[in-house]
Design a protein around this motif. Structure first.
Motif, PDB file in Angstrom:
ATOM      1  N   GLU A  67       0.873  -1.173   0.000  1.00  0.00           N
ATOM      2  CA  GLU A  67       0.000   0.000   0.000  1.00  0.00           C
ATOM      3  C   GLU A  67       0.912   1.224   0.000  1.00  0.00           C
ATOM      4  O   GLU A  67       1.748   1.381   0.882  1.00  0.00           O
ATOM      5  N   GLU A 108       1.457   5.301   0.038  1.00  0.00           N
ATOM      6  CA  GLU A 108       0.921   6.638   0.292  1.00  0.00           C
ATOM      7  C   GLU A 108       1.813   7.688  -0.361  1.00  0.00           C
ATOM      8  O   GLU A 108       3.030   7.504  -0.463  1.00  0.00           O
ATOM      9  N   ASP A 165      -5.987  -1.864  -6.853  1.00  0.00           N
ATOM     10  CA  ASP A 165      -7.090  -2.475  -6.126  1.00  0.00           C
ATOM     11  C   ASP A 165      -8.047  -1.386  -5.638  1.00  0.00           C
ATOM     12  O   ASP A 165      -9.231  -1.380  -5.971  1.00  0.00           O
ATOM     13  N   THR A 166      -7.523  -0.464  -4.809  1.00  0.00           N
ATOM     14  CA  THR A 166      -8.339   0.653  -4.338  1.00  0.00           C
ATOM     15  C   THR A 166      -7.491   1.912  -4.253  1.00  0.00           C
ATOM     16  O   THR A 166      -6.259   1.853  -4.203  1.00  0.00           O
ATOM     17  N   GLU A 194      -5.975   9.899   2.238  1.00  0.00           N
ATOM     18  CA  GLU A 194      -5.451   9.691   3.583  1.00  0.00           C
ATOM     19  C   GLU A 194      -5.657  10.939   4.444  1.00  0.00           C
ATOM     20  O   GLU A 194      -6.265  11.913   4.020  1.00  0.00           O
ATOM     21  N   GLU A 199      -3.584   7.272  -1.144  1.00  0.00           N
ATOM     22  CA  GLU A 199      -2.998   5.943  -0.975  1.00  0.00           C
ATOM     23  C   GLU A 199      -3.539   5.028  -2.060  1.00  0.00           C
ATOM     24  O   GLU A 199      -4.751   4.989  -2.314  1.00  0.00           O
ATOM     25  N   ASN A 203      -3.687   1.010  -3.141  1.00  0.00           N
ATOM     26  CA  ASN A 203      -3.494  -0.368  -2.692  1.00  0.00           C
ATOM     27  C   ASN A 203      -3.412  -1.277  -3.915  1.00  0.00           C
ATOM     28  O   ASN A 203      -4.228  -1.167  -4.841  1.00  0.00           O
ATOM     29  N   HIS A 239       3.010   0.401   3.499  1.00  0.00           N
ATOM     30  CA  HIS A 239       2.693  -0.786   4.293  1.00  0.00           C
ATOM     31  C   HIS A 239       2.777  -2.028   3.414  1.00  0.00           C
ATOM     32  O   HIS A 239       2.400  -2.001   2.237  1.00  0.00           O
ATOM     33  N   HIS A 286       1.696  -6.037   3.266  1.00  0.00           N
ATOM     34  CA  HIS A 286       0.993  -7.220   3.761  1.00  0.00           C
ATOM     35  C   HIS A 286       1.727  -8.459   3.248  1.00  0.00           C
ATOM     36  O   HIS A 286       2.048  -8.545   2.055  1.00  0.00           O
ATOM     37  N   GLU A 304       0.985  -7.493   8.472  1.00  0.00           N
ATOM     38  CA  GLU A 304       1.223  -6.202   7.824  1.00  0.00           C
ATOM     39  C   GLU A 304       2.404  -5.509   8.513  1.00  0.00           C
ATOM     40  O   GLU A 304       2.361  -5.237   9.713  1.00  0.00           O
ATOM     41  N   ARG A 338       4.075  -2.207   9.070  1.00  0.00           N
ATOM     42  CA  ARG A 338       3.666  -0.813   8.947  1.00  0.00           C
ATOM     43  C   ARG A 338       4.842   0.170   9.082  1.00  0.00           C
ATOM     44  O   ARG A 338       4.632   1.383   9.116  1.00  0.00           O
ATOM     45  N   SER A 380       7.237   5.412   2.221  1.00  0.00           N
ATOM     46  CA  SER A 380       7.025   5.352   0.771  1.00  0.00           C
ATOM     47  C   SER A 380       8.243   5.800  -0.018  1.00  0.00           C
ATOM     48  O   SER A 380       8.281   5.642  -1.236  1.00  0.00           O
TER      49      SER A 380
END
Length: 472
Positions: free
Chosen positions: A161, A163, A221-222, A226, A233, A235, A282, A284, A370, A372, A376
Motif C-alpha cells: 500500500e 501513500e 485495487d483501491t 489519507e 494511498e 493499494n 505498508h 501485507h 502487515e 507498517r 514510501s
C-alpha cells in the motif's frame, strides 16, 4: 470518474498471442508486440539503490537486434544527490569500474502512455559482463531472498500500500511545500481520511493515473484519500513479490507523470510537510506452500500455525536491524516520531494499527502480517527483501514473538533506530542480515547511506537559523 477502457477495435486487430497489455514470453513475440503497436523507441530501465529508473533508450529496431546493453558498476555506488562517497569499511568501488549488462525481462514489456511518440519500456535484470550473478542490485537482492523461500518449498505473497502527497509546484527548495489547489480552486486541508470529496478534488488527475496504469497493465485495487492534505494511498492486489516490486517501481513513475501533466508534483518523501502525517508503504505478507498453494500461517483446523508466530518473531527480531532498507533517508526518520500516525515500536497485535506489525482481521486462508514501518520513499525491492528476510529468519530459527499488544503500543520509549547513522550501524552489526542479503550488498548500501548523511550535514536548516543564530 470515467475509467477509460482502451481502444477495443485497435486491440481486436492485434493477433491474440500478443494482445496482452503487459509482457510477452519470447523475443519473437516481443518483435511482433512492438510492431503491432507501432512502437518507435524503447526504454530499458532498472532500479538503482534509491529505486530511481536508470537505463538506456533506443530505437525499437536496435532493441530487437542482437544488442548488448551495458551500464557502469559505479551506478550502484552513488548517493541520491549523485555524489560518490569515499571508500570506507566494506564500501569499495570496483577497481576497473567495469560494465554491468542489462538483461530485459520480457514479462515486464509495456507501453509508456505519457510519451507523445509511441514508446515502450522494459524492466531489466543486471548481470556481470560475462553473465555472472551480481548480488547487490535491488532486483537481485529480492530474488535472492525469494530463492531462500523456494528452497524450503514456500512462496511469499505480498500486497503493498503506497501513500503519497500531491503538492503545489515549488522550484525553490528553501521554501516549505504546500497542498495544491483542487477543482474547487482552494487548497485542500487535512483531516480528509477516506473522504470521497477529497478524491474528487483531483478527479482528472486520478483518471489519468487509472488510464496510464491500465495502458501499462498495472492493476490498482483501491484508491483512498489519507489523513494529510492531498495525501492519497493506492493499494495493489496481492501477488508475487518481484511482480509487486516492479509495479510499485512503475507506479511511482506513473503517478509523478500524471501529476506533472496537471501542473503539480506527486512526492513519495516520507515526511514532506511539517506537522502533517508521513507517507508509508505498508506491506501485507503471507507465505504459501508451493505445492498445495495453502497458507502456511494457518493449520488445517484454521488456527494460527507455529510458522505464523515465528514469522512475527522474526519481524520483531530483525526488522529494526534492517530498518535502513525501509527508512532509507534522513527524512524517513522524521516520519517515525511519536504522535505522527506512524508506529515507533517493535510490537505486534491483532487489528492494532498502533503496532509495527499488525495482523488484520481475515479468514484462515488470508492470514497475514502487515509491516507498517516502511516509508514510501523506500526502494520497493529492498523494502520487500528486508521484510521477507526478517520473516524467513524468524521461521527457520524458530523465533518466538512477544505477547500481542492489546492497547496503544506507541506509549513509552521509541524502540527503533532514531536516525540514519544508527540504522546503518545496527544493520552492519547483524551477521544474519549479511547471510540472507549478502555481505557485498550490506557493505555497499551502508557506504552509500553514510555518504548521503555527510551530504545532508552540509546543509544548514531553518531551525538552526531560527534558534541558534542569535541565542548561542
Amino acid at each position: 470518474m470515467l475509467r477509460p477502457h482502451g481502444a477495443a477495435s485497435k486491440k481486436a486487430s492485434i493477433p491474440p498471442d500478443i494482445q496482452s497489455t503487459r509482457g510477452v514470453k519470447t523475443w519473437k513475440d516481443a518483435t511482433a508486440w512492438l510492431r503491432a503497436r507501432g512502437i518507435e523507441d524503447i526504454e530499458c530501465i532498472t532500479p538503482d539503490l534509491a529505486g530511481v529508473p536508470r537505463g538506456k533508450m533506443m530505437p525499437t529496431s536496435k532493441f530487437t537486434g542482437d544488442t548488448s546493453l551495458a551500464l557502469p558498476s559505479a551506478l550502484y555506488r552513488h548517493t541520491i544527490s549523485g555524489e560518490y562517497p569515499e571508500e570506507s569499511g566494506q564500501f569499495r568501488y570496483e577497481p576497473r569500474d567495469s560494465d554491468l549488462k542489462l538483461v530485459p525481462d520480457l514479462s515486464t514489456l509495456s507501453v509508456v502512455p505519457w510519451e507523445t511518440d509511441p514508446t515502450a519500456q522494459v524492466i531489466c535484470d543486471v548481470v556481470g559482463s560475462n553473465g555472472e550473478q551480481v548480488s547487490y542490485t535491488p532486483r537481485n537482492v529480492l530474488k535472492n531472498v525469494m530463492r531462500l523461500y523456494e528452497e524450503k518449498g514456500w512462496r511469499p505473497v505480498v500486497a503493498p500500500e503506497i501513500e503519497f502527497y500531491l503538492v503545489a509546484m515549488n522550484d525553490d527548495p528553501d521554501y516549505p511545500l504546500h497542498p495544491p489547489k483542487g477543482r474547487s480552486g482552494r487548497s485542500i486541508l487535512g483531516g480528509q481520511g477516506y473522504s470521497i470529496a477529497g478524491i474528487n478534488e483531483f478527479d482528472e488527475l486520478i483518471d489519468d493515473i487509472y488510464h496510464f496504469s491500465e495502458k501499462q497493465g498495472l492493476e490498482i485495487d483501491t484508491l483512498i484519500h489519507e489523513e494529510g492534505p492531498a495525501q492519497l494511498e493506492i493499494n495493489l492486489r496481492h501477488g508475487d513479490p518481484i511482480e509487486l516490486a516492479d509495479q510499485v517501481f512503475l507506479f511511482k513513475r506513473t503517478i509523478r507523470e500524471a501529476a506533472l501533466k496537471h501542473g503539480i508534483y506527486a512526492t513519495f518523501m516520507a515526511k514532506p510537510m511539517q506537522g502533517q502525517p508521513g507517507s508509508a508503504m505498508h506491506i501485507h505478507q503471507s507465505v504459501v506452500d508451493k505445492e498445495t498453494g495453502k497458507n502456511i500461517f494457518s493449520n488445517p483446523d484454521g488456527s494460527a500455525s507455529k510458522e505464523f508466530f515465528h514469522f512475527i518473531g522474526g519481524m520483531q527480531a530483525f526488522v529494526p536491524k534492517a530498518l535502513v532498507m525501509m527508512a532509507p533517508y534522513v527524512n524517513s526518520y522524521r516520519r517515525l516520531t511519536p504522535d505522527m500516525s506512524a508506529p515507533v515500536n517493535n510490537a505486534w497485535g491483532y487489528d492494532n494499527r498502533t503496532t509495527a506489525f499488525r495482523v488484520p482481521v481475515s479468514n484462515a486462508a488470508a492470514r497475514r502480517v502487515e509491516n507498517r514501518l516502511p516509508s514510501s520513499d523506500a526502494n520497493p525491492y529492498l523494502a520487500l527483501a528486508a521484510s521477507l528476510a526478517a520473516g524467513y529468519l524468524g521461521i527457520v530459527r524458530g523465533a518466538d514473538p512477544t505477547e500481542a499488544s492489546e492497547g496503544t503500543a506507541n506509549e513509552g520509549s521509541v524502540e527503533l533506530p532514531r536516525g540514519l547513522l544508527e540504522a546503518v550501524s545496527v544493520m552492519e552489526a547483524e551477521p544474519a542480515l549479511a547471510e540472507v542479503l549478502g555481505e557485498e550488498f550490506i557493505g555497499l548500501y551502508a557506504g552509500v547511506k553514510r555518504g548521503e548523511f555527510e551530504t545532508f550535514m552540509q546543509v544548514i536548516s531553518p531551525w538552526e537559523r531560527e534558534f541558534l543564530l542569535l541565542n548561542v
